[in-house]
Design a protein around this motif. Structure first.
Motif, mmCIF file in Angstrom:
data_model
loop_
_atom_site.group_PDB
_atom_site.id
_atom_site.type_symbol
_atom_site.label_atom_id
_atom_site.label_comp_id
_atom_site.label_asym_id
_atom_site.label_seq_id
_atom_site.Cartn_x
_atom_site.Cartn_y
_atom_site.Cartn_z
ATOM 1 N N MET A 61 0.868 -1.180 0.000
ATOM 2 C CA MET A 61 0.000 0.000 0.000
ATOM 3 C C MET A 61 0.904 1.229 0.000
ATOM 4 O O MET A 61 1.786 1.346 0.830
ATOM 5 N N SER A 62 0.681 2.118 -0.941
ATOM 6 C CA SER A 62 1.520 3.304 -1.020
ATOM 7 C C SER A 62 1.126 4.300 0.063
ATOM 8 O O SER A 62 -0.003 4.306 0.538
ATOM 9 N N LEU A 63 2.070 5.129 0.412
ATOM 10 C CA LEU A 63 1.830 6.154 1.423
ATOM 11 C C LEU A 63 0.672 7.061 1.014
ATOM 12 O O LEU A 63 -0.050 7.556 1.857
ATOM 13 N N SER A 64 0.454 7.242 -0.282
ATOM 14 C CA SER A 64 -0.607 8.134 -0.742
ATOM 15 C C SER A 64 -1.996 7.637 -0.332
ATOM 16 O O SER A 64 -2.936 8.421 -0.284
ATOM 17 N N ASN A 65 -2.137 6.354 -0.013
ATOM 18 C CA ASN A 65 -3.434 5.826 0.432
ATOM 19 C C ASN A 65 -3.629 5.967 1.934
ATOM 20 O O ASN A 65 -4.696 5.653 2.439
ATOM 21 N N HIS A 66 -2.621 6.397 2.647
ATOM 22 C CA HIS A 66 -2.697 6.582 4.102
ATOM 23 C C HIS A 66 -2.550 8.066 4.387
ATOM 24 O O HIS A 66 -1.462 8.624 4.283
ATOM 25 N N ILE A 67 -3.657 8.682 4.753
ATOM 26 C CA ILE A 67 -3.672 10.121 4.999
ATOM 27 C C ILE A 67 -3.840 10.369 6.496
ATOM 28 O O ILE A 67 -4.751 9.840 7.127
ATOM 29 N N ASN A 68 -2.936 11.158 7.027
ATOM 30 C CA ASN A 68 -2.935 11.510 8.444
ATOM 31 C C ASN A 68 -2.494 12.969 8.516
ATOM 32 O O ASN A 68 -1.488 13.322 7.905
ATOM 33 N N PRO A 69 -3.217 13.821 9.229
ATOM 34 C CA PRO A 69 -2.782 15.225 9.297
ATOM 35 C C PRO A 69 -1.365 15.383 9.840
ATOM 36 O O PRO A 69 -0.679 16.351 9.503
ATOM 37 N N ASP A 70 -0.899 14.425 10.644
ATOM 38 C CA ASP A 70 0.477 14.508 11.153
ATOM 39 C C ASP A 70 1.502 14.474 10.022
ATOM 40 O O ASP A 70 2.612 14.978 10.185
ATOM 41 N N HIS A 71 1.136 13.884 8.878
ATOM 42 C CA HIS A 71 2.044 13.847 7.732
ATOM 43 C C HIS A 71 2.321 15.252 7.199
ATOM 44 O O HIS A 71 3.281 15.443 6.452
ATOM 45 N N PHE A 72 1.473 16.215 7.557
ATOM 46 C CA PHE A 72 1.604 17.584 7.069
ATOM 47 C C PHE A 72 2.142 18.533 8.140
ATOM 48 O O PHE A 72 2.073 19.746 7.984
ATOM 49 N N LEU A 73 2.639 17.962 9.223
ATOM 50 C CA LEU A 73 3.214 18.755 10.310
ATOM 51 C C LEU A 73 4.685 18.401 10.461
ATOM 52 O O LEU A 73 5.068 17.243 10.294
ATOM 53 N N ASP A 74 5.497 19.378 10.816
ATOM 54 C CA ASP A 74 6.903 19.114 11.116
ATOM 55 C C ASP A 74 7.000 18.796 12.601
ATOM 56 O O ASP A 74 6.972 19.688 13.443
ATOM 57 N N MET A 75 7.078 17.515 12.908
ATOM 58 C CA MET A 75 7.130 17.091 14.303
ATOM 59 C C MET A 75 8.532 16.643 14.689
ATOM 60 O O MET A 75 8.731 16.031 15.726
ATOM 61 N N SER A 76 9.512 16.983 13.839
ATOM 62 C CA SER A 76 10.874 16.528 14.088
ATOM 63 C C SER A 76 11.602 17.372 15.121
ATOM 64 O O SER A 76 12.551 16.899 15.739
ATOM 65 N N GLY A 77 11.182 18.593 15.297
ATOM 66 C CA GLY A 77 11.881 19.483 16.219
ATOM 67 C C GLY A 77 11.157 19.642 17.535
ATOM 68 O O GLY A 77 10.297 18.842 17.896
ATOM 69 N N ASN A 78 11.506 20.690 18.234
ATOM 70 C CA ASN A 78 10.891 20.983 19.525
ATOM 71 C C ASN A 78 10.050 22.249 19.481
ATOM 72 O O ASN A 78 9.635 22.747 20.508
ATOM 73 N N VAL A 79 9.797 22.765 18.277
ATOM 74 C CA VAL A 79 8.987 23.972 18.136
ATOM 75 C C VAL A 79 7.527 23.589 18.347
ATOM 76 O O VAL A 79 7.007 22.677 17.705
ATOM 77 N N THR A 80 6.881 24.277 19.264
ATOM 78 C CA THR A 80 5.488 23.990 19.572
ATOM 79 C C THR A 80 4.619 24.287 18.366
ATOM 80 O O THR A 80 4.770 25.314 17.707
ATOM 81 N N LEU A 81 3.712 23.364 18.095
ATOM 82 C CA LEU A 81 2.770 23.556 16.998
ATOM 83 C C LEU A 81 1.616 24.421 17.479
ATOM 84 O O LEU A 81 1.131 24.258 18.594
ATOM 85 N N THR A 82 1.168 25.311 16.629
ATOM 86 C CA THR A 82 0.036 26.168 16.979
ATOM 87 C C THR A 82 -1.265 25.521 16.511
ATOM 88 O O THR A 82 -1.258 24.598 15.691
ATOM 89 N N SER A 83 -2.371 26.039 17.001
ATOM 90 C CA SER A 83 -3.664 25.534 16.537
ATOM 91 C C SER A 83 -3.834 25.814 15.052
ATOM 92 O O SER A 83 -4.455 25.032 14.332
#
Length: 162
Positions: free
Chosen positions: A1-23
């Motif tokens: 199954m390709s990644l394109s068939n698995h959609i998660n909003p986290d895929h569109f966030l940069d969670m690699s650092g320590n910068v707090t995500l805003t709403s």
């Protein structure tokens, strides 16, 4: 199954650092996820089925998709996110139904303490604050056919599976 068939909003966030995500970051990520879901449903075609995979943060949603997506074939599209209430799930259901696609609820029914323990194994921004998980837990509504789902799958995650 390709990644394109698995959609998660986290895929569109940069969670690699320590910068707090805003709403605003989270809202933008959900918008991108819905756009990707619509594109993927169109690309797969009229035989596509949308699997709305939801539950608490740390419930095992992404792991479940990764371990089970192959069982559902190339017509499966997975939207993976907390989506605890009917209100939160409506947009995905209405969009898929407006395209004539089948929609299946996949509820990872995970006890709060198990989700909390699984979440604690995450690092960085992927480790969600307990109060955020509790907020989703307090909103959690079991899915129903009346929401527009063609089928409901309830996956009970117990301590032994954690």
């Amino acid at each position: 199954m390709s990644l394109s068939n698995h959609i998660n909003p986290d895929h569109f966030l940069d969670m690699s650092g320590n910068v707090t995500l805003t709403s605003e970051d989270v809202v933008a990520a959900w918008e991108l996820a819905y756009e990707a879901m619509e594109r993927q449903l169109r690309a797969v075609g009229p035989h596509a089925t949308l699997y709305v995979v939801f539950g608490l943060q740390g419930a095992g949603k992404t792991t479940w998709v990764e371990q089970n997506a192959h069982r559902f074939g190339p017509d499966a599209v997975f939207l993976d996110g907390p989506l605890p209430s009917r209100t939160k799930r409506t947009r995905a259901v209405v969009l898929a139904k407006s395209m004539g696609r089948k929609v299946v609820a996949v509820w990872l029914n995970t006890p709060f303490d198990v989700a909390l323990a699984q979440n604690a194994t995450r690092t960085g921004l992927a480790c969600i604050r307990e109060e955020a998980i509790r907020h989703v837990y307090d909103q959690l509504e079991p899915p129903s056919i009346e929401e527009g789902f063609d089928q409901i799958m309830e996956i009970n995650i117990c301590q032994e599976q954690a």
